[in-house]
Design a protein around this motif. Structure first.
Motif, mmCIF file in Angstrom:
data_model
loop_
_atom_site.group_PDB
_atom_site.id
_atom_site.type_symbol
_atom_site.label_atom_id
_atom_site.label_comp_id
_atom_site.label_asym_id
_atom_site.label_seq_id
_atom_site.Cartn_x
_atom_site.Cartn_y
_atom_site.Cartn_z
ATOM 1 N N LYS A 1 -9.380 30.373 -23.872
ATOM 2 C CA LYS A 1 -8.116 29.696 -23.579
ATOM 3 C C LYS A 1 -8.393 28.506 -22.677
ATOM 4 O O LYS A 1 -8.878 28.649 -21.576
ATOM 5 N N GLY A 2 -8.070 27.319 -23.152
ATOM 6 C CA GLY A 2 -8.290 26.124 -22.358
ATOM 7 C C GLY A 2 -6.979 25.426 -22.053
ATOM 8 O O GLY A 2 -5.887 25.965 -22.245
ATOM 9 N N ARG A 3 -7.088 24.201 -21.595
ATOM 10 C CA ARG A 3 -5.898 23.448 -21.245
ATOM 11 C C ARG A 3 -5.082 23.095 -22.487
ATOM 12 O O ARG A 3 -3.860 23.020 -22.429
ATOM 13 N N TRP A 4 -5.753 22.855 -23.617
ATOM 14 C CA TRP A 4 -5.052 22.510 -24.844
ATOM 15 C C TRP A 4 -4.086 23.626 -25.234
ATOM 16 O O TRP A 4 -2.939 23.362 -25.615
ATOM 17 N N THR A 5 -4.532 24.859 -25.133
ATOM 18 C CA THR A 5 -3.677 26.000 -25.476
ATOM 19 C C THR A 5 -2.452 26.054 -24.573
ATOM 20 O O THR A 5 -1.327 26.286 -25.027
ATOM 21 N N SER A 6 -2.662 25.830 -23.273
ATOM 22 C CA SER A 6 -1.540 25.851 -22.330
ATOM 23 C C SER A 6 -0.554 24.736 -22.641
ATOM 24 O O SER A 6 0.665 24.941 -22.636
ATOM 25 N N ALA A 7 -1.075 23.538 -22.920
ATOM 26 C CA ALA A 7 -0.196 22.413 -23.222
ATOM 27 C C ALA A 7 0.623 22.679 -24.482
ATOM 28 O O ALA A 7 1.826 22.381 -24.537
ATOM 29 N N MET A 8 -0.006 23.263 -25.494
ATOM 30 C CA MET A 8 0.711 23.577 -26.726
ATOM 31 C C MET A 8 1.811 24.606 -26.477
ATOM 32 O O MET A 8 2.920 24.496 -27.006
ATOM 33 N N LEU A 9 1.522 25.607 -25.660
ATOM 34 C CA LEU A 9 2.526 26.637 -25.347
ATOM 35 C C LEU A 9 3.710 26.023 -24.609
ATOM 36 O O LEU A 9 4.871 26.260 -24.971
ATOM 37 N N PHE A 10 3.427 25.228 -23.592
ATOM 38 C CA PHE A 10 4.496 24.647 -22.790
ATOM 39 C C PHE A 10 5.331 23.647 -23.592
ATOM 40 O O PHE A 10 6.503 23.434 -23.289
ATOM 41 N N ALA A 11 4.729 23.028 -24.603
ATOM 42 C CA ALA A 11 5.482 22.106 -25.451
ATOM 43 C C ALA A 11 6.257 22.842 -26.543
ATOM 44 O O ALA A 11 7.320 22.386 -26.971
ATOM 45 N N ALA A 12 5.745 23.998 -26.968
ATOM 46 C CA ALA A 12 6.360 24.710 -28.093
ATOM 47 C C ALA A 12 7.616 25.470 -27.698
ATOM 48 O O ALA A 12 8.587 25.512 -28.464
ATOM 49 N N VAL A 13 7.612 26.085 -26.512
ATOM 50 C CA VAL A 13 8.748 26.944 -26.140
ATOM 51 C C VAL A 13 10.057 26.163 -26.069
ATOM 52 O O VAL A 13 11.057 26.563 -26.685
ATOM 53 N N PRO A 14 10.148 25.028 -25.343
ATOM 54 C CA PRO A 14 11.407 24.266 -25.361
ATOM 55 C C PRO A 14 11.751 23.725 -26.748
ATOM 56 O O PRO A 14 12.929 23.598 -27.082
ATOM 57 N N THR A 15 10.735 23.407 -27.560
ATOM 58 C CA THR A 15 10.995 22.937 -28.918
ATOM 59 C C THR A 15 11.735 23.992 -29.721
ATOM 60 O O THR A 15 12.713 23.699 -30.435
ATOM 61 N N LEU A 118 -4.019 15.346 -32.012
ATOM 62 C CA LEU A 118 -4.655 14.269 -31.261
ATOM 63 C C LEU A 118 -5.093 14.653 -29.852
ATOM 64 O O LEU A 118 -5.988 14.002 -29.300
ATOM 65 N N LEU A 119 -4.457 15.660 -29.250
ATOM 66 C CA LEU A 119 -4.791 16.000 -27.868
ATOM 67 C C LEU A 119 -6.105 16.779 -27.812
ATOM 68 O O LEU A 119 -6.215 17.854 -28.405
ATOM 69 N N PRO A 120 -7.110 16.275 -27.114
ATOM 70 C CA PRO A 120 -8.389 16.979 -27.060
ATOM 71 C C PRO A 120 -8.394 18.069 -25.996
ATOM 72 O O PRO A 120 -7.599 18.052 -25.058
ATOM 73 N N GLU A 121 -9.285 19.009 -26.173
ATOM 74 C CA GLU A 121 -9.509 20.010 -25.129
ATOM 75 C C GLU A 121 -10.398 19.392 -24.055
ATOM 76 O O GLU A 121 -11.458 18.845 -24.359
ATOM 77 N N THR A 122 -9.962 19.448 -22.808
ATOM 78 C CA THR A 122 -10.724 18.822 -21.730
ATOM 79 C C THR A 122 -11.493 19.825 -20.884
ATOM 80 O O THR A 122 -12.336 19.438 -20.101
ATOM 81 N N HIS A 123 -11.175 21.100 -21.053
ATOM 82 C CA HIS A 123 -11.862 22.117 -20.252
ATOM 83 C C HIS A 123 -11.744 23.459 -20.933
ATOM 84 O O HIS A 123 -10.652 23.895 -21.284
ATOM 85 N N LYS A 124 -12.883 24.125 -21.118
ATOM 86 C CA LYS A 124 -12.892 25.479 -21.625
ATOM 87 C C LYS A 124 -13.538 26.384 -20.584
ATOM 88 O O LYS A 124 -14.487 25.960 -19.914
ATOM 89 N N PRO A 125 -13.049 27.600 -20.434
ATOM 90 C CA PRO A 125 -13.667 28.498 -19.458
ATOM 91 C C PRO A 125 -15.165 28.620 -19.698
ATOM 92 O O PRO A 125 -15.622 28.802 -20.827
ATOM 93 N N GLY A 126 -15.934 28.478 -18.629
ATOM 94 C CA GLY A 126 -17.379 28.597 -18.728
ATOM 95 C C GLY A 126 -18.097 27.279 -18.922
ATOM 96 O O GLY A 126 -19.325 27.217 -18.869
ATOM 97 N N GLU A 127 -17.342 26.185 -19.157
ATOM 98 C CA GLU A 127 -17.996 24.893 -19.337
ATOM 99 C C GLU A 127 -18.476 24.294 -18.035
ATOM 100 O O GLU A 127 -19.338 23.442 -18.011
#
Length: 319
Positions: A1-15, A118-127
């Motif tokens: 789970k990285g930042r991309w996953t969190s951003a997608m979740l936070f954008a999807a729920v209000p949508t 288009l949004l890239p993953e900028t951090h993955k756990p363990g990187e």
């Protein structure tokens, strides 16, 4: 789970909640969904998405380039507020109160698709994008949570407190009192209030675009001081305004103060990294305090305004 996953979740729920409002025909059910939409927008929506994007900026940009990027992000947010308010008002007037939610659902779905592609993953756990936790800072972060770590460090506490107190100047937090002031003290109608809010948004948009250049021109330390001085001047003009010209004088200093947090955000995350906290942990800890202030500020401002206008014996705080 990285930042991309969190951003997608936070954008999807209000949508999803906006789509549910647009598709529901039963008035009572729609009202309940609206309540949940307002809650979700704040609990797992806009604020968390902004925090995640701010953290992603810190992942990929050096500290000296972050103010310009944060300023642009802020400018685009206010541009959306201005355009959204105008489009929403026109759609509501012409097609009814549900129409803005239908438009919002479409735009949010489009944004979600752009995020996904288009949004890239900028951090993955363990990187290991954060500095290794070493020394005393590592021991502190192991023994306590992120919030305690921030509160125990004077510099981090000062930075996050400054960011939280800036909530008192944000339009959503002062909007109710500002509208009451314009209506009762200045005789503004809905059109006049709407024009000022639009001006507020335009000033914030222009200030966000220029905040990076202002940082380069005056330096990070002076930029923070200049923004807070301009913000104080704006609210002084606001409180002493006696007509449209006085309210217009509020806007120029708002342009200067619009990027007041672009330096503080980067410094807070940099300081938190030295304390052994990851950027996500630090951002989450900051949002806890900022959220608490964001909840308290409208109530405090409403109390102060009501006390000043009707007197302490008749003080009533509207929900």
């Amino acid at each position: 789970k990285g930042r991309w996953t969190s951003a997608m979740l936070f954008a999807a729920v209000p949508t999803l909640s906006r789509t549910a409002v647009a598709l529901t025909s039963a008035p009572r059910l729609r009202l309940r969904i609206l309540y949940w939409d307002l809650f979700l927008l704040r609990a797992v929506g806009q604020m968390q998405l902004e925090g995640t994007i701010q953290t992603m900026l810190s992942d990929v940009l050096p500290e000296d380039q972050q103010p310009r990027a944060r300023g642009l992000l802020s400018a685009l947010k206010f541009l959306g507020i201005v355009l959204g308010s105008d489009i929403g008002g026109r759609m509501s007037t012409k097609y009814g109160p549900v129409a803005p939610y239908a438009v919002s659902s479409f735009v949010s779905t489009l944004s979600l698709g752009l995020f996904a592609t288009l949004l890239p993953e900028t951090h993955k756990p363990g990187e290991g994008t954060n500095p290794p936790k070493v020394g005393a800072a590592s021991e502190v972060s192991k023994r306590s949570g992120a919030l305690r770590t921030v509160f125990r460090d004077p510099e981090a506490l000062l930075l996050v407190s400054a960011l939280a107190l800036q909530e008192a100047s944000q339009l959503p937090q002062v909007n109710e009192v500002a509208a009451a002031f314009a209506r009762e003290q200045l005789g503004f109608g809905p059109l006049g209030i709407g024009r000022f809010i639009a001006g507020f948004g335009v000033a914030s948009f222009l200030g966000g675009i220029g905040s990076g250049r202002l940082v380069d021109f005056v330096g990070p330390d002076r930029h923070v001081s200049a923004c807070h001085a301009a913000l104080a001047a704006a609210f002084l003009c606001w409180g002493s305004a006696r007509g449209p010209l006085g309210m217009a004088m509020v806007l120029p200093p708002l342009v200067i103060s619009a990027g007041k947090d672009v330096v503080l955000q980067g410094r807070f995350l940099a300081r938190s990294s030295k304390l052994g906290l990851g950027r996500g942990e630090a951002s989450g800890a900051a949002k806890v305090l900022i959220s608490a202030v964001r909840i308290a500020i409208p109530m405090i401002l409403a109390k102060l305004y009501t006390s000043a206008t009707v007197g302490p014996k008749r003080l009533r705080l509207s929900p």
